[in-house]
Design a protein around this motif. Structure first.
Motif, PDB file in Angstrom:
ATOM      1  N   VAL A  56      -8.485  -0.983   7.594  1.00 28.18           N
ATOM      2  CA  VAL A  56      -7.657  -1.357   6.711  1.00 28.18           C
ATOM      3  C   VAL A  56      -8.311  -1.915   5.466  1.00 28.18           C
ATOM      4  O   VAL A  56      -8.088  -1.567   4.191  1.00 28.18           O
ATOM      5  CB  VAL A  56      -6.689  -2.520   7.119  1.00 28.18           C
ATOM      6  CG1 VAL A  56      -6.143  -3.460   6.129  1.00 28.18           C
ATOM      7  CG2 VAL A  56      -5.548  -1.927   7.947  1.00 28.18           C
ATOM      8  N   GLY A 112      -7.777  -2.770   1.311  1.00 26.71           N
ATOM      9  CA  GLY A 112      -7.026  -3.848   1.823  1.00 26.71           C
ATOM     10  C   GLY A 112      -7.921  -4.906   2.559  1.00 26.71           C
ATOM     11  O   GLY A 112      -9.055  -4.935   2.370  1.00 26.71           O
ATOM     12  N   VAL A 146      -2.300   2.195   4.471  1.00 24.39           N
ATOM     13  CA  VAL A 146      -2.601   1.239   3.321  1.00 24.39           C
ATOM     14  C   VAL A 146      -2.571   1.996   1.960  1.00 24.39           C
ATOM     15  O   VAL A 146      -2.002   1.581   0.815  1.00 24.39           O
ATOM     16  CB  VAL A 146      -4.034   0.691   3.376  1.00 24.39           C
ATOM     17  CG1 VAL A 146      -4.640  -0.430   2.449  1.00 24.39           C
ATOM     18  CG2 VAL A 146      -4.320   0.013   4.629  1.00 24.39           C
ATOM     19  N   ILE A 156      -2.732  -5.019   0.276  1.00 20.76           N
ATOM     20  CA  ILE A 156      -2.395  -4.795   1.417  1.00 20.76           C
ATOM     21  C   ILE A 156      -3.087  -5.063   2.664  1.00 20.76           C
ATOM     22  O   ILE A 156      -4.221  -4.908   2.554  1.00 20.76           O
ATOM     23  CB  ILE A 156      -2.136  -3.133   1.602  1.00 20.76           C
ATOM     24  CG1 ILE A 156      -1.255  -2.639   0.392  1.00 20.76           C
ATOM     25  CG2 ILE A 156      -1.334  -2.784   2.831  1.00 20.76           C
ATOM     26  CD1 ILE A 156      -0.014  -2.904   0.117  1.00 20.76           C
TER      27      ILE A 156
END
Ligand SMILES: Cc1cc2nc3c(=O)[nH]c(=O)nc-3n(C[C@H](O)[C@H](O)[C@H](O)COP(=O)(O)O)c2cc1C
Length: 356
Positions: A40, A45, A342, A23
């Protein structure tokens, strides 16, 4: 998801979640700053800073991220690597400034995401120079919008990842494009047939949840990138007016459209004519459609800018400001922490994939 793609991604970016599709947050100019990108990456991710066309502050952004990480490290990040990427809009960004920012950064960004070149040879130059400047530590991601450009990038740049951007994407993309439902598997098939099947694909455009992510994986992607979903994250650098417009929009095929009107009114000039941008429609678009001349429309736009959040309207009326967002807006109903987004998207996708 091909096992070899997954192995190469976890080898290149060892902090990513090992048991779900990758992601990533897309590089959104001015919006994707250090807090969003680090959140993130911290959730397993890869976050991308929105360098865009102006990379004059790139050095300070990389320094800021390095400082944050020194006090709060992310596990499994290789020495010398900054576990975030940098997005660059190739037609407008300065290559020398980007190279010097990478060279001067103590930690090298994990990836540079190249988008929208004036011509395809620029991608070759950028890929070569970024690799040289980072001693091959920075991986090359190239965002493409056609099967032909995916093939050309694969043939000439040896990209580490191709980001396959479909027409549902928010922000800039190709005027002539298709949704990832047909585009992504065609890219997958062509690359495989031409001997480039080893390049992992990341799907972008209209994905906002685990269902879309699982579908993208079935279509040939190893991961996904979301821009619009992260507009409604607590870490996004975004005004309340813009964020509320995203939360309130629904039926994205009707409430958003690709157009150049917002770039013209706010003076974001220089995009190649093959590009436009998808955003939530408002009075700036409808007034032009109804015959208002551009000078008057621009005057009203400038008035709206002065109103701050009210430039995005009140009680559903009077919105004029640029609100780039993709067709997935109708599926976004709340602002969440980026890390939660995420985790939730990755876990939901994995649940669907293990059922199929
Ligand atoms: C507000 C906004 C700004 C964007 N800015 C950039 C950018 O600076 N560079 C870039 O490569 N892509 C940019 N994009 C496009 C994204 O890379 C990505 O393709 C897109 O967000 C994916 O579609 P989605 O918005 O439906 O998730 C932007 C998208 C949005 C919504």
């Amino acid at each position: 998801m091909a096992t070899s793609h997954f192995a190469s991604l976890t080898q290149d970016y060892p902090w990513i979640s090992p048991s779900t599709p990758l992601i990533t947050s897309a590089p959104m100019r001015l919006i994707s700053t250090v807090p969003l990108t680090l959140a993130v990456s911290r959730a397993g991710g890869i976050g991308f800073l929105g360098g865009g066309t102006d990379v004059s502050n790139l050095s300070s952004l990389l320094h800021e991220a390095t400082q944050f990480l020194s006090s709060s490290p992310i596990p499994n990040v290789p020495e010398k690597i900054l576990p975030i990427g940098v997005g660059v809009i190739v037609w407008g960004a300065s290559l020398p400034s980007t190279i010097s920012a990478i060279q001067n950064s103590k930690l090298k960004p994990a990836a540079v995401w190249l988008f929208a070149p004036e011509n395809s040879t620029d991608l070759v130059t950028w890929s070569t120079e970024v690799r040289k400047a980072s001693n091959n530590l920075t991986k090359i991601w190239i965002q493409v919008g056609t099967v032909q450009s995916a093939f050309e990038a694969a043939r000439t740049c040896n990209p580490d990842v191709l980001v396959v951007q479909g027409s549902d994407a928010g922000g800039h993309g190709l005027v002539q494009s298709s949704s990832i439902i047909s585009f992504l598997p065609e890219v997958y098939d062509v690359l495989k047939a031409q001997g480039y099947g080893h390049i992992p694909l990341v799907a972008a455009g209209g994905i906002v949840d685990g269902r879309g992510t699982a579908a993208a994986v079935i279509l040939g992607a190893s991961g996904i990138s979301m821009g619009t979903r992260f507009l409604a994250s607590t870490e996004a650098e975004i005004s309340n007016g813009y964020q509320n417009a995203v939360l309130h929009a629904s039926d994205g095929g009707v409430s958003t459209k690709r157009s150049t009107v917002y770039d013209r009114l706010r003076g974001t000039t220089g995009w190649p004519s093959t590009y436009d941008g998808r955003g939530i429609l408002n009075d700036s678009f409808f007034d032009e459609q109804n015959g208002m001349n551009e000078a008057e429309n621009r005057r009203l736009y400038e008035e709206a800018v002065k109103k701050g959040d009210l430039g995005w309207g009140k009680d559903g009326k009077g919105a004029r400001m640029t609100t780039y967002a993709g067709t997935g807006v109708g599926l976004i109903r709340e602002v969440r922490r980026a890390g939660e987004i995420v985790n939730e998207v990755a876990e939901e996708a994995q649940k669907f994939l293990s059922r199929s």
